[in-house]
Design a protein around this motif. Sequence first.
Motif, mmCIF file in Angstrom:
data_model
loop_
_atom_site.group_PDB
_atom_site.id
_atom_site.type_symbol
_atom_site.label_atom_id
_atom_site.label_comp_id
_atom_site.label_asym_id
_atom_site.label_seq_id
_atom_site.Cartn_x
_atom_site.Cartn_y
_atom_site.Cartn_z
ATOM 1 N N LEU B 374 0.840 -1.217 0.000
ATOM 2 C CA LEU B 374 0.000 0.000 0.000
ATOM 3 C C LEU B 374 0.868 1.257 0.000
ATOM 4 N N TRP B 375 1.909 1.259 0.825
ATOM 5 C CA TRP B 375 2.792 2.441 0.883
ATOM 6 C C TRP B 375 3.464 2.646 -0.477
ATOM 7 N N SER B 376 3.915 1.526 -1.076
ATOM 8 C CA SER B 376 4.559 1.653 -2.395
ATOM 9 C C SER B 376 3.565 2.200 -3.418
ATOM 10 N N GLY B 377 2.336 1.759 -3.293
ATOM 11 C CA GLY B 377 1.297 2.167 -4.239
ATOM 12 C C GLY B 377 0.967 3.648 -4.161
ATOM 13 N N MET B 378 1.357 4.278 -3.070
ATOM 14 C CA MET B 378 1.074 5.705 -2.939
ATOM 15 C C MET B 378 1.839 6.524 -3.983
ATOM 16 N N SER B 379 2.890 5.914 -4.529
ATOM 17 C CA SER B 379 3.673 6.651 -5.538
ATOM 18 C C SER B 379 2.883 6.829 -6.830
ATOM 19 N N ARG B 380 1.718 6.192 -6.928
ATOM 20 C CA ARG B 380 0.914 6.331 -8.146
ATOM 21 C C ARG B 380 0.268 7.708 -8.259
ATOM 22 N N GLU B 382 0.220 11.946 -6.820
ATOM 23 C CA GLU B 382 0.933 13.025 -6.116
ATOM 24 C C GLU B 382 0.262 13.352 -4.786
ATOM 25 N N GLY B 383 -1.033 13.101 -4.703
ATOM 26 C CA GLY B 383 -1.786 13.449 -3.491
ATOM 27 C C GLY B 383 -1.330 12.707 -2.258
ATOM 28 N N SER B 384 -0.553 11.674 -2.463
ATOM 29 C CA SER B 384 -0.133 10.864 -1.310
ATOM 30 C C SER B 384 0.912 11.552 -0.459
ATOM 31 N N VAL B 385 1.530 12.607 -1.012
ATOM 32 C CA VAL B 385 2.581 13.324 -0.269
ATOM 33 C C VAL B 385 2.063 13.761 1.091
ATOM 34 N N ARG B 386 0.783 14.100 1.141
ATOM 35 C CA ARG B 386 0.182 14.572 2.410
ATOM 36 C C ARG B 386 0.279 13.521 3.514
ATOM 37 N N TYR B 387 0.242 12.271 3.122
ATOM 38 C CA TYR B 387 0.148 11.207 4.138
ATOM 39 C C TYR B 387 1.457 10.459 4.372
ATOM 40 N N GLN B 388 2.426 10.672 3.504
ATOM 41 C CA GLN B 388 3.652 9.871 3.621
ATOM 42 C C GLN B 388 4.385 10.013 4.961
ATOM 43 N N PRO B 389 4.360 11.195 5.595
ATOM 44 C CA PRO B 389 5.047 11.282 6.901
ATOM 45 C C PRO B 389 4.500 10.307 7.944
ATOM 46 N N LEU B 390 3.252 9.900 7.760
ATOM 47 C CA LEU B 390 2.662 8.997 8.762
ATOM 48 C C LEU B 390 3.175 7.565 8.647
ATOM 49 N N ILE B 391 3.743 7.256 7.469
ATOM 50 C CA ILE B 391 4.117 5.859 7.212
ATOM 51 C C ILE B 391 5.127 5.344 8.227
ATOM 52 N N LYS B 392 6.087 6.200 8.590
ATOM 53 C CA LYS B 392 7.135 5.724 9.515
ATOM 54 C C LYS B 392 6.557 5.365 10.890
ATOM 55 N N TYR B 393 5.506 6.091 11.294
ATOM 56 C CA TYR B 393 4.887 5.768 12.593
ATOM 57 C C TYR B 393 4.108 4.443 12.511
ATOM 58 N N ILE B 394 3.441 4.287 11.378
ATOM 59 C CA ILE B 394 2.707 3.023 11.187
ATOM 60 C C ILE B 394 3.688 1.858 11.188
ATOM 61 N N ALA B 395 4.804 2.044 10.480
ATOM 62 C CA ALA B 395 5.818 0.985 10.417
ATOM 63 C C ALA B 395 6.360 0.686 11.819
ATOM 64 N N SER B 459 -5.456 9.056 -0.902
ATOM 65 C CA SER B 459 -4.331 9.799 -1.473
ATOM 66 C C SER B 459 -4.636 10.434 -2.830
ATOM 67 N N ASP B 460 -5.621 9.922 -3.564
ATOM 68 C CA ASP B 460 -5.926 10.556 -4.853
ATOM 69 C C ASP B 460 -7.213 11.369 -4.792
ATOM 70 N N LYS B 461 -7.592 11.764 -3.574
ATOM 71 C CA LYS B 461 -8.837 12.539 -3.445
ATOM 72 C C LYS B 461 -8.633 13.736 -2.521
ATOM 73 N N ILE B 462 -9.413 14.768 -2.769
ATOM 74 C CA ILE B 462 -9.452 15.911 -1.843
ATOM 75 C C ILE B 462 -10.918 16.152 -1.502
ATOM 76 N N PRO B 535 -5.051 12.862 -10.345
ATOM 77 C CA PRO B 535 -4.703 11.812 -11.323
ATOM 78 C C PRO B 535 -3.898 10.674 -10.686
ATOM 79 N N SER B 536 -4.246 9.450 -11.120
ATOM 80 C CA SER B 536 -3.517 8.255 -10.672
ATOM 81 C C SER B 536 -2.814 7.656 -11.877
ATOM 82 N N HIS B 537 -1.623 7.161 -11.661
ATOM 83 C CA HIS B 537 -0.849 6.605 -12.779
ATOM 84 C C HIS B 537 -0.611 5.132 -12.531
ATOM 85 N N TRP B 538 -1.521 4.307 -13.071
ATOM 86 C CA TRP B 538 -1.333 2.861 -12.901
ATOM 87 C C TRP B 538 -0.068 2.425 -13.614
ATOM 88 N N GLY B 539 0.682 1.598 -12.974
ATOM 89 C CA GLY B 539 1.948 1.126 -13.533
ATOM 90 C C GLY B 539 3.130 1.874 -12.936
#
Lengths: 277, 636
Positions: B374-380, B382-395, B459-462, B535-539
């Motif tokens: 799921l974390w890797s998939g956030m790279s699809r 740009e909206g995921s930037v908002r949530y990426q700082p939380l990943i380290k705490y989840i990990a 991550s792909d919604k506002i 926008p989401s970029h599959w692949g």
Amino acid sequence: MNILAKTIGFSLALTLVFTSVTLLLPQVEGEAPVDEKVDLGALTMDDFVAMGERLFNNKGTCTLCHKPAPLGRAPDIAGLDMVATSSKRLADERYKGEAKDAEGYIRESLVDPSKYVVATWGKKGSNDSVSPMPAVNKAPILLSAMEMDAVIAYLQAKDGNEVTVSLPSPEAAAEVAAATPAQGSAAAPVLAATPEEALQKYTCAACHSMTSIDVLVGPGLSDVGARLSVDQIRQSIIDPNAVITEGFPAAMPADFAAKMTVKELEMIVNYLAEKKK
Amino acid sequence: MNNDTVQITGRNRIVLWISLVVALLFGSGGMNIAYAADAGVGSDSVEARIAPIGRVQIEGQEPIPENVVSKTEGEEKELIAAPRPSRGDYPDIGVSSRAVVWVLAQMHLFFAALVLAVPLFVLVIELMGFKTGDERYDDMAHEFMKISLTGFSITAIFGGSLALALFVLYPDLMGYMMRVFGAQWLVYAGLFFLESFFLYTYYYGWKAMRYGNLKWVHLTLGLLLNASGMTIMVLSNSWATFMMAPSGVNEVGAVIGNIWEVMKGPLWNPINLHRFIANIAFGGAVVGAYAAFKFLSTSDPAKRAHYDWMGYTSNFIAILAFLPLPFAGYWLMAEIYAYSQQMGITAMGGILAWLFIVQAVLIGTILLAGNFYLWSGMSRTEGSVRYQPLIKYIAFVLVICFLTWVTPHTLMLSASEIAELGGSHHHILGPLGIMPAKNIAVNLMLVVTFLSFQLYRRSDKIATVSWAKAGNALLVAIYVVAMVNIIFLGVYYGYFTNTVYKVGSSVAQVGSTLVVIIAGIVIDSLMFRNAKTLPSHWGRIPDRSQYALFALPIAFTWLMGLMGYVRSSVKTHWHVYTVMKDNSPDNFIPTIGYAGNMITIVTVLFLLFVLFMFWIANLSATKQSKPVGALEGGAG
């Protein structure tokens, strides 16, 4: 091909990680209980107590639940003086059994644990009136009368109390052995001392309910004394096919006359004749 | 002899048998042995005393006409106890019979789980495609079916082999099971015809019934395929649960109930639910591996986008089904404890308890892999930037909880090690070894996994609703309160009260986790209605993320094998618990190491067969181009 090799390599490596975890853990085998051969002629009370301890820890599976807090799911028997504890429980108004002493109480609690349920340890929702403990003389534990005696001896002896159960006597065993064809296994048969032991020994309860008129394989016997005379009961044991209850097959073994001693037969007959509920 | 004495003479025995035959022929008295007793005496007469159970004839007296009472079907059934085979009754084939059955049963179950699960989510995906009009869903659903089609045949092959092995190696047990379940076996076999019919019409009719009303016909075929598959599953589950907790039989195993009473044992529905959910998670994970393999094998951006989406959907199915699985497991274990506390403790506190360390490693692997994907998939997006700082705490939470879960309670120690440790339990790590700590850990892992999932979905919604801030605050509050509650319940009731409350508090912990999941879904679905979509970029996902999709099916397969080991082992030395003993040479619980080796063997075998299944699926789409020579020859 490169991707296939990588995929298979990764999958195998991960599988082996899981396998290696299992190999790092303690390797314990859960053996099926094996009947002990007991030389009754040479059996001492110390041996009998030691046998009771082995049964308590292994075949009896007592220690699955009877553990020290906070791990236990039943009172910590090994940590309690069961003779002193029995006296207190016998005096408790919640006690529903018929035992008069510690030995009787422990035996009763082995075969009918709900006679006294220690507060907070009852089955959920039963308000401590029903014990979650299985009767140890029934499946899956199936302790014999002698094995239960050994457990009682151990529970009495472990805190320095006097052991009141009798050693199974070689004479009694010889008498039973003479009447019973050799089975080639297990402990030597012991002469039953009480009607309950005799019923247990001949596994009557496997087919007949003793506490109700419910049908198992044969009819329930809780009211048999009201239905049959002493002679009729005796005959139904020694020649069960003479008269068969309506709706039941001729499934009762016909060789009890050859197996039972006269004393055992009379104990069972008199015991059943009193069942008139 | 006393007149009251009941006896039957030789002459009367003949009368008895004649009467029995006549009764059987005319159905009047059935097997009753109905004889008159000395009539006309008071209430103390023999007849009066024995009337409730039978009637007797006194020697030399005329029989009293019997009352003709029709017998019910149940009364006519002969009661036969379960067999008691001795060691010599088990055929010896030179290798462990249990090992043979173990491998065949597990392979059958793996493929059965796969082919039961795939049509289930395929139907849902097809319906989504039909309702949304997005044909990509329809194509993906069809592809899922295509890759699992060979699985049906493989399931049947292993099922037949298993049945053969059981009848040859455990004849007494199978004879008894046949007697207990009777005609149910025929129903079971008949359902295969139905399932095959629906499978082939569903799969091969896909293109022929793609649009309009015909699509509804196609969806109905899919529904019937699932219905027949599910019925097959619950029928066969009843055999396993009967062996664990027999019902409809008496103490010696004689059948006294009807087939419904035999089937509906205390563990039947918990196992049905648990397997139903687990199958979906397992099926999702396996087809996810296919997508990952295809993703890695191609450099075509369009195909990578397709297989990325397919992999994401598979992972979504697997993790979504996995989240409620521990709760179904709780129910199953609670029912096992209610049926037999001894059986429950054998599983959780006896020698089998060690395998829960392995289970922790496996579930930890699944959760870490699922989260990582799921974390890797956030790279699809740009909206995921908002949530990426939380990943380290989840990990961080995941790792701490994982380590807590794998901490054993006791270890086999030497005397010097015990002296050094100051006892058999470490004074700090010891408390982490018991269930309350594990319950805290598993619930927190599920909560943060759901958080990862929720962040990914966002991550792909506002959000555009006016109450978005308040909604977020409420959601944060729910997370915080639930996590504090899970920790508090585990610590307070787990360590400061007795076991009864410990078990009760675990239910409240599960409740807290469920509240987070339900509240998260409800709040987000309301908050992101009419949301602005980024926008989401599959692949656009790193290749390494795809290995998480390989880790999932491997861990799931291994986990299923492990749970099969414990489910079967809790019966200890019984074929059918409490009514039919296992006297075979393998009637002991094998060590966890031996089980580990067996599970690895079946996992690798499964992997090979799955590769074969995927290869076959691709083979059907491969077309050989006409050789140049043939082309020339044809032209010439």
